[in-house]
Design an enzyme around this catalytic site. Structure first.
Site, PDB file in Angstrom:
ATOM      1  N   ASP A  11       0.850  -1.204   0.000  1.00  0.00           N
ATOM      2  CA  ASP A  11       0.000   0.000   0.000  1.00  0.00           C
ATOM      3  C   ASP A  11       0.883   1.250   0.000  1.00  0.00           C
ATOM      4  O   ASP A  11       0.837   2.041   0.938  1.00  0.00           O
ATOM      5  CB  ASP A  11      -0.941  -0.003   1.220  1.00  0.00           C
ATOM      6  N   ASP A  16       6.861   1.031   1.972  1.00  0.00           N
ATOM      7  CA  ASP A  16       6.510   0.067   0.901  1.00  0.00           C
ATOM      8  C   ASP A  16       7.367   0.358  -0.332  1.00  0.00           C
ATOM      9  O   ASP A  16       7.806  -0.568  -1.036  1.00  0.00           O
ATOM     10  CB  ASP A  16       5.041   0.222   0.485  1.00  0.00           C
ATOM     11  N   ASN A  40      -2.336   2.851   3.430  1.00  0.00           N
ATOM     12  CA  ASN A  40      -1.773   4.157   3.779  1.00  0.00           C
ATOM     13  C   ASN A  40      -2.581   5.293   3.157  1.00  0.00           C
ATOM     14  O   ASN A  40      -2.650   6.385   3.697  1.00  0.00           O
ATOM     15  CB  ASN A  40      -0.313   4.239   3.333  1.00  0.00           C
ATOM     16  N   THR A 124       2.860  -6.008   2.857  1.00  0.00           N
ATOM     17  CA  THR A 124       3.367  -4.854   3.611  1.00  0.00           C
ATOM     18  C   THR A 124       2.260  -3.813   3.795  1.00  0.00           C
ATOM     19  O   THR A 124       2.538  -2.636   4.026  1.00  0.00           O
ATOM     20  CB  THR A 124       4.600  -4.228   2.919  1.00  0.00           C
ATOM     21  N   PHE A 165      -0.871  -0.753  12.535  1.00  0.00           N
ATOM     22  CA  PHE A 165      -1.721  -0.259  11.445  1.00  0.00           C
ATOM     23  C   PHE A 165      -2.170  -1.353  10.469  1.00  0.00           C
ATOM     24  O   PHE A 165      -3.371  -1.474  10.169  1.00  0.00           O
ATOM     25  CB  PHE A 165      -1.010   0.870  10.672  1.00  0.00           C
ATOM     26  N   ASN A 166      -1.243  -2.129   9.906  1.00  0.00           N
ATOM     27  CA  ASN A 166      -1.630  -3.083   8.851  1.00  0.00           C
ATOM     28  C   ASN A 166      -2.637  -4.119   9.351  1.00  0.00           C
ATOM     29  O   ASN A 166      -3.443  -4.629   8.564  1.00  0.00           O
ATOM     30  CB  ASN A 166      -0.404  -3.815   8.290  1.00  0.00           C
ATOM     31  N   HIS A 239       9.776   0.132   8.350  1.00  0.00           N
ATOM     32  CA  HIS A 239       9.134  -1.164   8.581  1.00  0.00           C
ATOM     33  C   HIS A 239       9.221  -2.148   7.402  1.00  0.00           C
ATOM     34  O   HIS A 239       9.734  -3.256   7.518  1.00  0.00           O
ATOM     35  CB  HIS A 239       7.636  -0.961   8.864  1.00  0.00           C
ATOM     36  N   ASP A 240       8.594  -1.768   6.279  1.00  0.00           N
ATOM     37  CA  ASP A 240       8.266  -2.753   5.239  1.00  0.00           C
ATOM     38  C   ASP A 240       9.452  -3.447   4.559  1.00  0.00           C
ATOM     39  O   ASP A 240       9.377  -4.653   4.267  1.00  0.00           O
ATOM     40  CB  ASP A 240       7.380  -2.096   4.168  1.00  0.00           C
TER      41      ASP A 240
HETATM   42  C1  BDR Z   1       2.912  -0.130   8.580  1.00  0.00           C
HETATM   43  O1  BDR Z   1       1.867   0.795   8.379  1.00  0.00           O
HETATM   44  C2  BDR Z   1       2.113   1.593   7.255  1.00  0.00           C
HETATM   45  O2  BDR Z   1       1.875   2.935   7.549  1.00  0.00           O
HETATM   46  C3  BDR Z   1       3.532   1.327   6.833  1.00  0.00           C
HETATM   47  O3  BDR Z   1       3.647   1.387   5.420  1.00  0.00           O
HETATM   48  C4  BDR Z   1       3.805  -0.048   7.367  1.00  0.00           C
HETATM   49  O4  BDR Z   1       3.424  -1.035   6.432  1.00  0.00           O
HETATM   50  C5  BDR Z   1       3.601   0.158   9.886  1.00  0.00           C
HETATM   51  O5  BDR Z   1       2.696   0.078  10.935  1.00  0.00           O
HETATM   52 CA    CA Z   2       2.891  -0.496   4.135  1.00  0.00          CA
END
Ligand code: BDR
Ligand code: CA
Length: 310
Positions: A11, A16, A40, A124, A165-166, A239-240
Site C-alpha cells: 500500500d 513500501d 496508507n 506490507t 496499522f496493517n 518497517h516494510d
Molecule cells: C505499517 O503501516 C504503514 O503505515 C507502513 O507502510 C507499514 O506497512 C507500519 O505500521
Molecule cells: Ca505499508
C-alpha cells in the site's frame, strides 16, 4: 542461484516504496508481480504510487490494483505519516506505466494455482487482498510457500496501544491469513522499531548518487519528518523493507515460533496480534515472529541494493 519467487502485496507508502526498491533489483528475488491494496491511502492513490515507484526505478514488473476497502470494517488511512498522496515528498515524471487489467485478488489466485507451490506472498499493507483470495479460492492455500508480513506487534501497537496499522486496518483479513495453516513470518513493530532511519542513514544512502538513492532520500525526508511529528523520533522506523531484507538474508532477523492470534472481538484491543511469547497456552505455533534484527546488516543490505541501480 534459485531465486525466491514473490508476490509483493503493498500500500505504498514510503516504506513500501523502499520494499519495492529492494525486491525489484535483488538477484535472489524473482518479483513476479506487485499487488496493491488500500491502506496508507485510498486504492487509487496507492496504485498510482506503486506505478510511479516502478517507473522511476525502471522496473518492468506488472502492477495489479486490488481491494479498495477492508473485508468488513470501515476503511482507514495513514495520511498523518504518508501525506495526502500516500507518498508525499518525491516529485515523479508524468506517469506512463499502467495498471494491469486483472484484479489483484484474481491475479493472486491464478498465479498461485498455476505454481508448483514455490511462491511466497509478502504483505506490507492490510492483508485484504490475500484474505479475499483465500476465501474466494481456498485451493490456493496449500500452494503458498510462505507468508511474510510486515504487521502486528507482541509489544505495543502504533495505532492503539494494542494494534499495529496493517493489522487493525483489516483485522478480519489478517485473521484469515493467520488461521490458514501456512507458514508465516511476522515482521512486527518489535523489530521494525529498531531500524530507525536517522539523518546519518539518509545522508549515507544519498551519497550513492543514483536514481534509487535519490528516491530513497526524497521518501525518507518526508517519512522521517512525519514520524518525528507523530511519535517524536529522530529517525523513522523503516518497517516494510525488512520483509524483503529477511528473504534476501534470513540472518538479519531472529525469530521465535509462537502461537499468534488476531483479536477481532474486543473493543480496546481490536486488531492486536496476541503472540504467546512464553508458550503458556500450549498451542501449536503458527508464526515465526521477529524478535530481533541485526540493524547494521540491514542498513548494509539496503545500501548494497540501492547501489545495484544504474
Ligand atoms: C505499517 O503501516 C504503514 O503505515 C507502513 O507502510 C507499514 O506497512 C507500519 O505500521
Ligand atoms: Ca505499508
Amino acid at each position: 542461484m534459485d531465486k525466491r519467487k514473490i508476490i509483493l502485496d503493498c500500500d505504498p507508502g514510503h516504506d513500501d516504496a523502499v520494499a519495492i526498491t529492494l525486491a525489484g533489483i535483488n538477484e535472489k528475488i524473482d518479483l513476479l508481480g506487485i499487488t496493491v491494496v488500500a491502506g496508507n491511502q485510498t486504492l487509487e492513490k496507492t496504485s498510482v504510487n506503486a506505478l510511479n515507484v516502478c517507473q522511476c526505478l525502471g522496473l518492468d514488473v506488472p502492477v495489479y490494483a486490488g481491494c479498495g476497502q477492508p473485508m468488513i470494517r470501515e476503511k482507514m488511512v495513514a495520511a498523518d505519516i504518508h501525506g495526502e498522496t500516500g507518498l508525499d515528498g518525491p516529485v515523479f515524471e508524468p506517469l506512463k506505466k499502467k495498471l494491469e487489467d486483472q484484479h489483484a485478488v484474481l491475479y493472486m489466485i491464478d498465479t498461485l494455482m498455476k505454481s508448483d507451490g514455490d511462491i511466497t506472498v509478502v504483505t506490507t499493507g492490510p492483508m485484504t487482498n490475500l484474505g479475499m483470495a483465500m476465501r474466494l479460492e481456498p485451493a490456493i492455500i496449500p500452494k503458498i510457500q510462505e507468508i511474510v508480513l510486515m504487521g502486528g506487534a507482541y509489544t505495543n501497537g502504533n495505532v492503539t496501544p494494542a494494534a499495529e496499522f496493517n493489522i487493525i486496518a483489516d483485522a478480519d483479513a489478517a485473521y484469515v491469513a493467520f488461521t490458514s495453516g501456512r507458514p508465516i513470518t511476522m515482521v512486527g513493530l518489535d523489530v521494525t522499531r529498531k531500524a530507525l532511519c536517522y539523518p546519518s542513514i539518509v545522508e549515507r544512502m544519498g551519497k550513492i548518487g543514483n536514481k534509487a538513492s535519490k528516491l530513497f532520500v526524497d521518501l525518507m525526508k518526508h517519512f522521517c519528518a512525519s514520524q518525528k511529528a507523530v511519535f517524536g523520533w529522530e529517525g523513522g522506523p523503516l518497517h516494510d523493507p525488512i520483509t524483503i531484507a529477511y528473504l534476501i538474508d534470513p540472518s538479519i532477523l531472529t525469530t521465535k515460533p509462537m502461537h499468534a492470534e488476531i483479536d477481532i472481538r474486543s473493543t480496546q484491543s481490536y486488531g492486536r496480534t496476541n503472540c504467546d511469547y512464553f508458550g503458556y497456552q500450549k498451542k501449536e505455533p503458527n508464526a515465526n515472529v521477529g524478535i530481533d534484527i541485526d540493524v547494521e546488516k540491514f542498513w548494509d543490505l539496503v545500501e548494497d541494493n540501492l547501489k545495484k541501480y544504474s
